[in-house]
Design an enzyme around this catalytic site. Structure first.
Site, PDB file in Angstrom:
ATOM      1  N   ALA A  60       1.811   5.339  -0.161  1.00 57.76           N
ATOM      2  CA  ALA A  60       1.187   6.544   0.387  1.00 57.76           C
ATOM      3  C   ALA A  60       0.237   7.156  -0.633  1.00 57.76           C
ATOM      4  CB  ALA A  60       2.268   7.552   0.756  1.00 57.76           C
ATOM      5  N   GLU A  68      11.143  16.358  14.485  1.00 60.22           N
ATOM      6  CA  GLU A  68      11.604  16.230  13.104  1.00 60.22           C
ATOM      7  C   GLU A  68      10.895  17.300  12.258  1.00 60.22           C
ATOM      8  OE1 GLU A  68      10.383  12.464  11.383  1.00 60.22           O
ATOM      9  OE2 GLU A  68      12.196  12.404  10.157  1.00 60.22           O
ATOM     10  N   GLU A 103      10.555   1.275   9.925  1.00 59.67           N
ATOM     11  CA  GLU A 103      11.576   2.307   9.703  1.00 59.67           C
ATOM     12  C   GLU A 103      10.859   3.636   9.915  1.00 59.67           C
ATOM     13  OE1 GLU A 103      13.335   5.115   8.361  1.00 59.67           O
ATOM     14  OE2 GLU A 103      13.385   4.288   6.324  1.00 59.67           O
ATOM     15  N   SER A 107       6.060   7.700   9.731  1.00 58.58           N
ATOM     16  CA  SER A 107       6.276   8.426  10.986  1.00 58.58           C
ATOM     17  C   SER A 107       6.230   7.477  12.185  1.00 58.58           C
ATOM     18  CB  SER A 107       5.191   9.494  11.153  1.00 58.58           C
ATOM     19  OG  SER A 107       3.957   8.865  11.409  1.00 58.58           O
ATOM     20  N   LYS A 126       0.861  -1.186   0.000  1.00 60.35           N
ATOM     21  CA  LYS A 126       0.000   0.000   0.000  1.00 60.35           C
ATOM     22  C   LYS A 126       0.897   1.235   0.000  1.00 60.35           C
ATOM     23  CE  LYS A 126      -1.454   2.446   3.207  1.00 60.35           C
ATOM     24  NZ  LYS A 126      -1.052   3.711   2.517  1.00 60.35           N
ATOM     25  N   CYS A 157      14.034  10.967   6.319  1.00 61.53           N
ATOM     26  CA  CYS A 157      14.125  10.748   7.770  1.00 61.53           C
ATOM     27  C   CYS A 157      15.571  10.700   8.231  1.00 61.53           C
ATOM     28  CB  CYS A 157      13.330   9.527   8.194  1.00 61.53           C
ATOM     29  SG  CYS A 157      13.593   8.146   7.150  1.00 61.53           S
TER      30      CYS A 157
HETATM   31  C1  SIN Z   1      14.249   7.678   4.118  1.00 65.16           C
HETATM   32  O1  SIN Z   1      14.188   8.890   4.309  1.00 65.16           O
HETATM   33  O2  SIN Z   1      13.448   6.918   4.680  1.00 65.16           O
HETATM   34  C2  SIN Z   1      15.247   7.037   3.214  1.00 65.16           C
HETATM   35  C3  SIN Z   1      16.469   7.815   3.003  1.00 65.16           C
HETATM   36  C4  SIN Z   1      17.508   7.057   2.224  1.00 65.16           C
HETATM   37  O3  SIN Z   1      17.359   5.869   1.901  1.00 65.16           O
HETATM   38  O4  SIN Z   1      18.542   7.667   1.943  1.00 65.16           O
END
Ligand code: SIN
Length: 458
Positions: A158, A361, A232, A211, A156, A266
């Site tokens: 986003a 964040e 993750e 998130s 799925k 992230c």
């Molecule tokens: C992410 O922001 O989840 C992935 C970043 C990356 O693989 O460099």
């Protein structure tokens, strides 16, 4: 509503319409994945590898089409989108080979007439939930190891960026991949579509990137049928620049990690700690670099910073800047929203504890710089967060490089390296940044169960 529009964040125009799947569609997808699993599992690793390699070839052959689609649905500058397609293909390439190395073990026996074997088997049908910030690479980072291991997947994507995932699934079919082995469910109602997966014990694994807030909810849902999980989640990366750092290199890399994807990754540097003795020189150099960034139409080859993905993203960035400025920070570059969903690349100084930007964040093109004087204090500040995904440090002192990287409570540490992620290395966090690892051999293990077979000889 049977379908929904995907909106280009740079223009506000619709770039396509996709199926708005509901719970019945989810149940059908689960039946398909469950029925296909024994057949896919029974294939040899070499057969699965051949299909994955054909898929990788088609992804690379369609680099331009995938990149354009990605840019149009979520606003990433086109040069970055092209890079992401290669990154995405890199996961397929790696796992096409790594699947052949899902070795077992033979354990020395404690008695003469027994043989103790350990084998690895696919966990079963997988539910994968991917984010909008890397619409191709986050798909292949999950799907390629799952398929290589012998699992079937329902993905799925986003709702902001489903078109890239749909195209990747079409290329899988074109490569000769069985349709029920990798399915994509697009929906604007993720809660209703996810529920059947959590209720069904035949779905053996949840893998999610997104998130921490949503990750915690999905973690709890997955517990209902005791699924394996990989999560993750969010990050709040500190970027530590010590007094012996090479300033030009540190600035070049902080620019790359901070402003990539308009700050929407992230692992973006979120808190930039610079030793007081070099702070002014660092800020002067970084200000020039931030001023020089080209902001604009993400389809233009020269654009470096595009729009934020949506209004909620823009509002959060604006709120972080407003809060910091109200509490005494200064924007030496930028500081304000532009047209539509654009926010000016921003460099903040005089940032201090108590400002939201040091606790949350930001997910946007804002770089807060904080001074420090002691190694112990900056390590404590860097670790003073619930998150633990990526951290960076800049030094030419080898002892410090080891000492600090070992002291940082993070899953990934870049030493003089702002872009450590690569398909064959482990990616993932500790604490509220998640569970499990993606990439390399660690990413394959997430989709394999360990089975112990004890054989007593007659
Ligand atoms: C992410 O922001 O989840 C992935 C970043 C990356 O693989 O460099």
């Amino acid at each position: 509503m049977a379908s929904f529009d995907v909106i280009n964040p740079a223009t506000g125009a619709s770039v396509g319409t996709v199926l708005n799947a509901n719970a019945d569609d989810a149940r059908n997808a689960i039946e398909g994945a469950v029925a296909a699993f024994p057949l896919w599992k029974a294939k040899t690793a070499f057969e699965r590898s051949n299909l994955l390699r054909r898929w990788r070839d088609l992804i690379l052959k369609n680099e331009d089409a995938i990149a354009r689609l990605m840019t149009s649905e979520m606003g990433k500058p086109i040069t970055e989108s092209r890079g992401e397609v290669k990154y995405a293909a890199g996961f397929v390439d790696w796992y096409a080979e790594e699947g052949k190395r899902a070795y077992g073990d033979i354990v020395p026996s404690h008695v003469a007439n027994k043989r103790l074997l350990v084998i690895r088997q696919p966990v079963g049908p997988v539910y994968a939930v991917t984010p909008w910030n890397f619409p191709a690479a986050m798909v292949t980072r999950k799907v390629a190891p799952a398929l290589a291991a012998g699992c079937t997947v329902v993905l799925k994507p986003a709702e902001q960026s489903p078109l890239t995932a749909v195209l990747l699934a079409e290329l899988w079919i074109e490569a000769g991949g069985p349709a029920d082995v990798f399915q994509v469910l697009t929906t604007a109602d993720p809660v209703a579509v996810s529920e059947p997966f959590f209720a069904d014990a035949r779905v053996r694994k949840l893998t999610f990137t997104g998130s921490t807030e949503v990750g915690k909810l999905l973690y709890a849902q997955a517990a209902r049928t005791v699924k394996r999980v990989s999560l993750e989640l969010g990050g709040h990366a500190p970027f530590l620049v010590f007094e012996d750092a090479e300033i030009a290199a540190a600035v070049a890399q902080v620019m790359a990690t901070k402003f990539r994807n308009a700050g929407q990754t992230c692992v973006c540097a979120n808190r930039i700690y610079v030793h007081e003795s070099i702070r002014d020189a660092f800020v002067a150099k970084m200000s020039d670099a931030v001023r020089a960034l080209r902001v604009g139409d993400p389809t233009d080859d020269t654009t470096q910073v595009g729009p934020l993905v949506d209004r909620a993203g823009l509002d959060k960035v604006a709120a972080h800047v407003a809060d910091a400025v109200a509490k005494g920070a200064r924007a030496v570059v930028g500081g304000q929203a532009g047209q539509g969903l654009f926010f000016a690349p921003t460099l903040l100084v005089d940032v201090a504890a108590g400002m939201r930007i040091l606790d949350e964040e930001t997910f946007g093109p804002v770089a807060p710089v904080v001074g420090f004087t002691s190694e112990a204090d900056v390590i404590a500040a860097a670790n003073n967060t619930p998150y633990g995904l990526a951290a960076y440090l800049w030094t030419r002192d080898l002892g410090r490089a080891f000492r600090v990287s070992e002291a940082l409570d993070y899953g990934i540490v870049g030493v003089n390296d702002g872009l450590p992620a690569t398909p064959h290395a482990p990616f993932g966090g500790v604490k509220a940044s998640g569970v499990g690892r993606e990439g390399g051999r660690w990413g394959l293990e997430e989709y394999l169960d360990v089975k112990y077979v004890s054989i007593a000889l007659p």
